[in-house]
Design an enzyme around this catalytic site. Structure first.
Site, short mmCIF file in Angstrom:
data_model
loop_
_atom_site.label_atom_id
_atom_site.label_comp_id
_atom_site.label_asym_id
_atom_site.label_seq_id
_atom_site.Cartn_x
_atom_site.Cartn_y
_atom_site.Cartn_z
N GLU C 338 -96.36 -7.30 10.83
CA GLU C 338 -97.56 -6.46 10.78
C GLU C 338 -98.37 -6.60 12.06
O GLU C 338 -99.19 -5.74 12.39
CB GLU C 338 -98.39 -6.95 9.58
CG GLU C 338 -99.43 -6.01 9.09
CD GLU C 338 -100.05 -6.51 7.79
OE1 GLU C 338 -99.32 -6.66 6.81
OE2 GLU C 338 -101.27 -6.76 7.77
N PRO C 361 -103.21 -0.64 3.15
CA PRO C 361 -102.36 -1.63 2.47
C PRO C 361 -100.88 -1.30 2.62
O PRO C 361 -100.49 -0.15 2.77
CB PRO C 361 -102.80 -1.52 1.01
CG PRO C 361 -104.20 -1.00 1.08
CD PRO C 361 -104.27 -0.12 2.28
N ARG C 362 -100.08 -2.37 2.57
CA ARG C 362 -98.64 -2.21 2.84
C ARG C 362 -97.97 -1.17 1.95
O ARG C 362 -97.17 -0.36 2.41
CB ARG C 362 -97.92 -3.54 2.62
CG ARG C 362 -98.14 -4.50 3.75
CD ARG C 362 -97.40 -5.80 3.49
NE ARG C 362 -97.63 -6.71 4.62
CZ ARG C 362 -97.17 -7.95 4.67
NH1 ARG C 362 -96.44 -8.43 3.68
NH2 ARG C 362 -97.42 -8.70 5.72
N ASP C 363 -98.32 -1.19 0.66
CA ASP C 363 -97.64 -0.26 -0.24
C ASP C 363 -97.95 1.19 0.12
O ASP C 363 -97.10 2.07 0.01
CB ASP C 363 -97.93 -0.58 -1.71
CG ASP C 363 -99.39 -0.81 -1.99
OD1 ASP C 363 -100.21 -0.73 -1.04
OD2 ASP C 363 -99.74 -1.08 -3.16
#
Ligand SMILES: Cc1cc2nc3c(=O)[nH]c(=O)nc-3n(C[C@H](O)[C@H](O)[C@H](O)COP(=O)(O)OP(=O)(O)OC[C@H]3O[C@@H](n4cnc5c(N)ncnc54)[C@H](O)[C@@H]3O)c2cc1C
Ligand SMILES: Cc1cc2nc3c(=O)[nH]c(=O)nc-3n(C[C@H](O)[C@H](O)[C@H](O)COP(=O)(O)O)c2cc1C
Ligand code: SF4
Ligand code: SF4
Ligand code: FES
Lengths: 217, 415, 541
Positions: C338, C361-363
């Site tokens: 990241e 956010p990652r998702d």
């Protein structure tokens, strides 16, 4: 030109695609691989140690299979994890006194002063670490410089295997690195936070559990 | 038994470091003859078909010729007495019992190539050799002979006894050079060969102790006499170090080309009680195994080579039925792994992996994949080192795989 | 992998990028919720199944995982007959960070420990971690904020008690690591006071990631491994995967059955307590996704615990890291941390557009990338599809940045044969982390007495989405807790030989519920078939 190439691994002929690593070529086939594999390409675990001989070359070199590209006619033998039968155990608590580090080093690694400068360790290291220099620095007492030499070491133990004097160079490096951190790393922010917690401050208030609703509101 | 111990081990010449006693037994006659016609020496050695007894059987005259032809006025003769491998115990016997026969040979070699330094490079673990050789050399230094040799060579000649590191690898010829230069005995890349560029860059003739010990006899009695000592086409005699499961292990000097059967059964007293012959590891033990069907082989360089093996140093380690070949091989690999000097990771790491795989096979917990891996290692290791250590190690493994496949639990391969 | 039928050829996309026009951020047109629902792999129809037997019967689970959880055991009673017998106070299964922390802590509290590793101690996800580990140390930071960030990041589905422990254990976990000899990056003493260096992570209100260069996991794991190997109270068994747990009559855990690969035989370890620390499941390649995980991440721990009756949770929730390598295939799934996006690198589709806030956010970022690829705006190179991580722009704005601050990225790019300063990398989401796992209490205890869990195998700490840096913290914090608990339980738990009665009753359940009995688990190793544990299954050719 075909993109398929043949490579022989531990006596088995494998077909690989140009651009495959040796490890990928190794995984092709029906047999389950149970050793010499870990991170699979990141080159950090040191499990995929192997001897590699390129077609038409005399030299047989130590490499990491996940970081080495397969080439036509390459021959590869994987190597077991080597752990010397005898190692002197030490606890970091035994080496508290920084003034005595040279002595501790000698006690734990008495062989380190026997380096015969064969460069075997340098040649064996798949990460290009100047291992021999690290040992020389350590023997001279330049402990921090020696520790730094091993900064990117992945502990594959190839130098330990290669060393004819049983010096275990990477473990010398790690010993020094660990001793250094354990004795000298005392960050102020961590000291403060631990102290606050010890005094009972900063306990987490579970009743202040945020909720999805609360957040989105 | 008439053919036993005719030359080097002849009882009458076992006189120790006493130069006078040596002369009484005909010693120095070879050197005297050599001094009469130094320029014919190489030819005479060639005529006698003397071979290197350090293991390779390389024609000695060719090596002498190379050293003689090499440019430079400062040349070395080195007598290699490092002897350190399992099963070989011939040089130490010569050095401690008949030092003068070795020294005389070395001086003749010096004459032949016009060397001014003669070095006896000896294994410090063999105190007897060191002591006797030091005493013997001192006597030559006080004798007029050195002066005569110097005159013929055209410059002063010095004799030195130099202890080696006592490591196995220190016997390899380029390691000998490195050691004599004061360093760790690391083998070097060849070429250049020591005969062209050896100690400090000077042409250096390195011969095995047994090779040199034979020289004075050849010069004294003639090439024809020497050749006739051998069986058939083979020339001279050979020291055989016989060990293992035989009744009378020991050192035997026999005509070169004596059969393995005669060595074991006629001279060695046969197999140990109740044991049957199984195989022989020949001197190194870094060569291909000899088996029952090789009992008739004539033990000379060429005949043994015809059986795809090597005479090596003449060491014969006899194994009986019931002993595990794999265990023995594993033991020798362990020896080589320990002796590996460290310069070439393929040698150090390769012997480790060989040992690991052998250990698995020996304990019966191996898989077919382990056997394939073992064979494969035997392919990728040879030639990868600077010296022949790794090659020798691989040869033994390969040979045991080939000769005793049933011990590895595999079907025999067709010859 | 859900690959689009159409995509924009690499050369074309490259030319567009090289034209120099500043990419604009295209409007999404979808709310985050909708984006996730439509494009996140967890929400795909292929990701839904319902467990029929076991402690979670009736609950949702990923079908690939469900198949393993409801499978038959690898061994039978007769396998135990000739096996080697060992006994110990504490058996730790799994040689990553969680296992090592548990073993060391149990040993330091007086327990005899056996540690069983499937591969070799340290060949794990832990050694691969690059980014770092969270601990709230900053002046403006607090465990409370760490707690709140973690709960929010996990979509409020985490167990607050566990999260509170995670956040408040953090400072002492760091101290413990330093005491073992682990290094952390520090700031300049003269200018910044010599504190630890903090990095920002997505979803955090404060920079709180501590790291060692960009191989934090390597530094952590090599120190842990050395400490374990030198600890006389720990007996280390490498290449000895756990193939089944053992149970007492009362259903509690009694140890485990290992298979010793070197000696090709079963080993029965009787233990007062067992700590499972077998990590995650990336190598199951759920829905065909590539993975960032190590070779041994095959959900073994979940399978073993479930068969013994342990309750699991969030079995349908996985983290797909947005930036896995898409090209070359050799490195597919490998992680680009990241950090690159934190430093300002953009994600660009085949049309040369930005399509998402890269620090969401990652998702969410993952769903957005999958949407681009599904809608034909992805980029294709030699059959691999993805979007660009625009490192050339980053390099222009920040000439030395990549080399000096993102050495792992530079190293990785070099391995891909790419100069990140001039050529963008092709990225595609990669299966990264198992959010759920075995239900544990604050001391790592599962619902089965005598069975504890730590690390990625456990669930509840991260809810349904994990923040960067919280996994490395979790393995140390809860590894230590579990190790201590197990050691303190020595006096309370019997050391008797157990059996596999639970396997027999599991087999009866399989028959009753009409599930196939041929399927076997745990997987142990990825690959085409099962590793043959029995001599008659092994080919002799
Ligand atoms: C590439 C990558 C980068 C990451 N970066 C970060 C980061 O920057 N920060 C962060 O906080 N987290 C990061 N993570 C996540 C974090 O590394 C892991 O979640 C964490 O290390 C898991 O630790 P563990 O000990 O639970 O499992 P692991 O470290 O995976 O260890 C589990 C061990 O158990 C072994 N095992 C499996 N099955 C068996 C069996 N049947 N018997 C015996 N042993 C078995 C495995 O082989 C393995 O050695 C990253 C993960 C990956 C893959
Ligand atoms: C690993 C190794 C060890 C050797 N050790 C010895 C030794 O101890 N003594 C010896 O005479 N030759 C030894 N040799 C052979 C020498 O390299 C060299 O060939 C020999 O000394 C030459 O003498 P020769 O021609 O008279 O045989 C060894 C060779 C190798 C490869
Ligand atoms: S220094 Fe030694 S252990 Fe470290 S990477 Fe190099 S060879 Fe491997
Ligand atoms: S391998 Fe050992 S002896 Fe050789 S240089 Fe390295 S540390 Fe020294
Ligand atoms: S598999 Fe980990 S270094 Fe190659």
């Amino acid at each position: 030109m075909s993109n398929t190439l043949r490579i022989s691994i531990d006596g088995k002929e494998k077909e690989a695609q140009a651009g495959d690593s040796i490890l990928q070529a190794h995984l092709k086939g029906d047999e389950t691989v149970t050793a010499n594999i870990g991170c699979m390409g990141q080159g950090v675990c040191g499990a995929c140690r192997c001897l590699v001989r390129k077609e038409g070359e005399r030299e047989t070199a130590t490499r990491l299979a996940c970081e080495t590209l397969a080439e036509e006619g390459m021959q590869v033998s994987f190597m077991d994890y080597y752990q010397p039968a005898r190692v002197s155990r030490y606890g970091l608590e035994d080496i508290r006194d920084g003034w005595e580090w040279m002595k501790h080093l000698r006690d734990v690694f008495p062989e380190a002063s026997n380096c015969r400068h064969c460069s075997g360790c340098d040649r064996a290291c798949p990460k290009g670490i100047t291992v021999q220099e690290g040992i020389a620095l350590a023997s001279r007492g330049e402990l921090q410089a020696a520790a730094e030499v091993f900064d990117a070491c992945i502990m594959c133990n190839l130098c330990t295997l290669a060393c004819p004097e049983n010096i275990r160079p990477n473990h010398v490096g790690l010993f020094l690195r660990r001793a250094h951190a354990a004795q000298t790393l005392r960050p102020g922010d961590l000291l403060r936070r631990l102290d606050q917690q010890r005094r009972g401050e900063l306990a987490i208030d579970l009743s202040a559990v945020p909720t999805a609703q609360g957040e989105r509101a | 038994m008439d053919k036993l111990n005719q030359v080097l081990l002849k009882p009458a010449i076992q006189v120790g470091a006493d130069l006078f006693a040596w002369m009484q037994q005909g010693g120095t006659q070879g050197l005297a003859t050599a001094l009469d016609a130094p320029q014919t020496l190489i030819q005479r050695i060639a005529d006698a078909d003397l071979r290197g007894m350090g293991g390779a059987g390389f024609p000695t005259a060719r090596k002498w010729e190379a050293a003689a032809q090499a440019a430079g006025s400062e040349k070395y003769v080195v007598c290699n007495g490092n002897e350190d491998e399992p099963g070989t115990f011939k040089d130490r016997t010569l050095l401690s019992r008949t030092p003068h026969q070795v020294i005389e040979g070395a001086l003749i070699a010096a004459l032949a190539i016009r060397a001014c330094h003669v070095i006896f490079y000896l294994n410090p673990h063999q105190q007897g050799s060191l002591r006797e050789m030091r005493r013997a050399v001192a006597q030559w230094q006080d004798s007029p002979w050195l002066e005569k040799v110097a005159k013929a060579v055209g410059q002063p000649v010095d004799l030195q006894v130099v202890p080696s590191s006592g490591r196995y690898i220190g016997g390899e010829e380029t390691a000998v050079v490195a050691s004599l230069e004061g360093g760790f005995p690391f083998p070097r890349k060849k070429p250049p060969f020591p005969a062209e560029s050896g100690v400090r860059g000077c042409p250096t003739l390195i011969n095995n102790t047994e090779t040199l010990a034979k020289v004075s006899h050849i010069i004294r009695h003639g090439a024809d006499w020497y050749r006739a000592l051998g069986v058939g086409a083979a020339s001279g005699t050979k020291l055989y170090s016989l060990s293992g499961d035989v009744m009378a292990p020991g050192l035997y000097e026999l005509p070169m080309g004596t059969s393995l059967h005669d060595l074991i059964y006629r001279y060695g007293g046969g197999m140990l009680e109740g044991k049957a012959f199984k195989a022989v590891f020949t001197g190194g033990p870094s060569n291909t195994l000899l088996t029952r069907k090789d009992l008739d082989v004539a033990l000379d360089f060429d005949s043994v080579r015809e059986r795809q093996s090597r005479l090596g140093t003449g060491a014969m380690i006899v194994i009986s039925e019931g002993s595990s070949i794999i265990r023995k091989v594993a033991e020798y690999i362990g020896f080589f792994a320990k002796g590996s000097c460290g310069q070439c990771p393929s040698c150090k790491c390769g012997t480790f992996q060989l040992a690991r795989l052998l250990e698995r096979v020996d304990s019966g917990r191996h898989s077919p994949a382990d056997l394939a891996a073992l064979r494969h290692l035997c392919q990728i290791l040879p030639g990868s080192g600077r010296c022949g250590l790794i090659d020798g190690a691989v040869t033994v493994v390969q040979s045991s795989l080939h000769t005793f496949p049933q011990e590895y639990g595999i079907a025999a391969t067709a010859d | 992998m859900t690959q689009a039928t159409t995509a924009i050829p690499h050369a074309e996309a490259l030319a567009r990028l090289a034209s120099g026009a500043t990419p604009t951020l295209r409007k999404s047109g979808l709310s985050r919720e909708l984006l996730l629902e439509r494009y996140h792999p967890d929400h795909a129809p292929a990701a839904a199944a319902t467990l029929q037997i076991g402690a979670n019967a009736g609950e949702r689970c990923h079908p690939t995982l469900a198949e393993l959880l409801q499978a038959n055991a690898l061994i039978d009673g007769f396998d135990l007959a000739g096996a080697e017998q060992l006994s110990t106070d504490v058996l730790v299964i799994g040689g990553g960070g969680a296992g090592a922390a548990a073993a060391l802590t149990a040993a330091s509290h007086g327990a005899d420990v056996i540690m069983a590793c499937k591969l070799r101690l340290g060949d794990s996800n832990t050694v691969m971690a690059e980014g770092g580990i969270q601990a709230a140390l900053g002046r403006d930071d607090s465990p409370q904020r760490h707690f709140e960030d973690t709960l929010r990041g996990g979509h409020y589905r985490a167990d607050p008690l566990l999260v509170a422990q995670l956040a408040s254990d953090a400072p002492d976990a760091i101290r413990w690591l330093i005491e073992l000899g682990m290094h952390f990056d520090v700031t300049d003493a003269a200018t910044d006071g010599g504190t630890l260096r903090y990095k920002q992570a997505g979803g955090c209100t404060q920079p709180r990631i501590l790291s060692y260069r960009d191989y934090t996991g390597l530094e952590m794991m090599r120190v842990l491994r050395e400490t374990v190997e030198l600890d006389p109270a720990i007996r280390l068994l490498n290449r000895c995967p756990a193939v089944e747990l053992l149970s007492h009559d009362d259903g509690s855990c009694a140890g485990a059955v290992l298979f010793d690969l070197e000696y090709q035989r079963f080993v029965v370890v009787s233990a007062r307590s067992v700590i499972l620390a077998t990590g995650g499941c990336g190598r199951l390649h759920l829905q065909g996704f590539p993975t960032s995980n190590h070779y041994g991440a095959t959900a073994d721990g979940l399978v073993l615990a479930y068969r013994l009756g342990a309750k699991l949770r969030d079995l349908d929730s996985f983290q797909y890291h947005p930036t896995g390598i898409a090209f070359p295939s050799r490195l597919a799934g490998g992680l680009i941390s990241e950090a690159a996006r934190s430093c300002g690198a953009w994600l660009i589709n085949g049309l040369g557009e930005r399509f998402i806030d890269e620090l969401a956010p990652r998702d969410v970022v993952t769903a957005a990338i999958l949407r681009e690829c599904a809608d034909g705006r992805g980029i294709e190179r030699d059959g691999r599809i993805g979007v660009f991580l625009d490192t050339p722009r980053l390099a222009r704005q920040w000439p030395e940045g990549i080399e000096h601050h993102l050495p792992a990225l530079a190293h990785l790019a070099a391995k891909c044969g790419i100069d990140p300063a001039t050529e963008p990398m092709l990225v595609y989401p990669t299966l990264h982390y198992q959010n759920g796992g075995v239900v544990i209490d604050g001391e790592g205890r599962s619902t089965v007495p005598g069975l504890l869990c730590a690390g990625e195998v456990s669930g509840g700490i991260h809810g349904r989405n994990r923040l960067m840096g919280n996994a490395l913290l979790d393995i140390i914090a809860f590894g230590r807790r579990a190790g201590q608990r197990a050691a303190e339980d020595i006096g309370k738990r019997p050391l008797r030989r157990g059996d596999i009665e639970h396997v027999y009753s599991w087999q009866r359940t399989l028959v009753q519920s009409g599930l196939p009995r041929q399927a076997r688990a745990p997987r142990l190793y990825p690959g085409p078939g099962h590793y043959p544990l029995h001599r008659n299954e092994r080919s002799l050719a």
